[in-house]
Every structure is written in C-alpha cells, then in structure tokens.
Scaffold this motif. Structure first.
Motif: not given
Length: 139
Positions: A22-30, A56-62, A75-81
C-alpha cells in the motif's frame, strides 16, 4: 484547509502502520500527482514533498514478501486513465451542455445520457456528450 501546526506540537499519533504494498501504491500516486501538477505549472506543497520523502525512506529499509499484497483502489490513476480515454465528469458535461451538474446527473439517471458510475461519480464519454449536445442544438 487545516491551519498549520507549529513544529513544536507533536501529533497524538506519531506513526501509522501501512502495509508495504500500500505504501508503494501511495508513493506511486504521489509521484503521478507531482507529475500532473508539474505538467500544469504547479508544484506540490512542501509538506507533501516531506511525506513522499519519508515514505520512500521507510520503504527503502523494509523487506516484504511480495505474495502478501493489499489492493487499494488507485483513484488518481483511475481518473487520469478515464480522462485520457475520453471520459468527462458531470461538471465538464454541464459546461458543454449549458446546464447544471445536477441536470447532467438527472439525464444520466434517466438514461438519456449514457454514463458509467465509478467512485460515486458519473463519467460520460465525449462521443455520447457530443451526440446529446448535437441533438439538443437541432431541437
């Protein structure tokens, strides 16, 4: 908009646990939000940049097991598509038709304007919108 909180005031909850997928998806959405803002001549607020950097820093160590994945609607990706696919929302359709967004929703509910309902909103193809606009203009 919430007023800015002084840095000396600590939040009651300092940490929120989010699964890594989920954090990766949030990072991609941002990242997509930042690109969208950049394309329109805007920049993200500094606190959003900090959130993105912290995430990003938190994901780097996980390390995660890729088999454990939680799907979160993007939602953002869906709306943009949908925008790229030639779909518009009720506000845009209302402007083109010269009526209110409520009037557009009524047309959609009654089936006079074909639409797809996603995330609680109606989405209308530009072809269907143009056809209705032409029909209304000829009457």
């Amino acid at each position: 908009m919430m007023p800015a909180r002084p840095e000396s005031v600590q939040p009651l909850i300092a940490t929120i646990a989010v699964p890594a997928p989920v954090a990766r998806e949030l990072l991609d959405a941002l990242a997509r939000l930042e690109q969208l803002a950049h394309d329109r001549g805007f920049t993200l607020a500094p606190h959003i940049h900090r959130i993105r950097a912290d995430l990003a820093a938190a994901l780097a160590v996980v390390t995660t097991d890729d088999r454990a994945s939680t799907s979160v609607p993007d939602l953002l990706g869906d709306l943009l598509f949908r925008h790229d696919a030639g779909l518009v929302d009720t506000a845009t359709a209302a402007q083109r038709l010269g009526i209110t967004p409520g009037g557009v929703r009524d047309l959609c509910r009654r089936g006079r304007l074909p639409a797809v309902r996603r995330h609680g909103r109606y989405w209308i193809t530009t072809d269907d919108l143009d056809a209705l606009a032409a029909a209304r203009a000829s009457n």
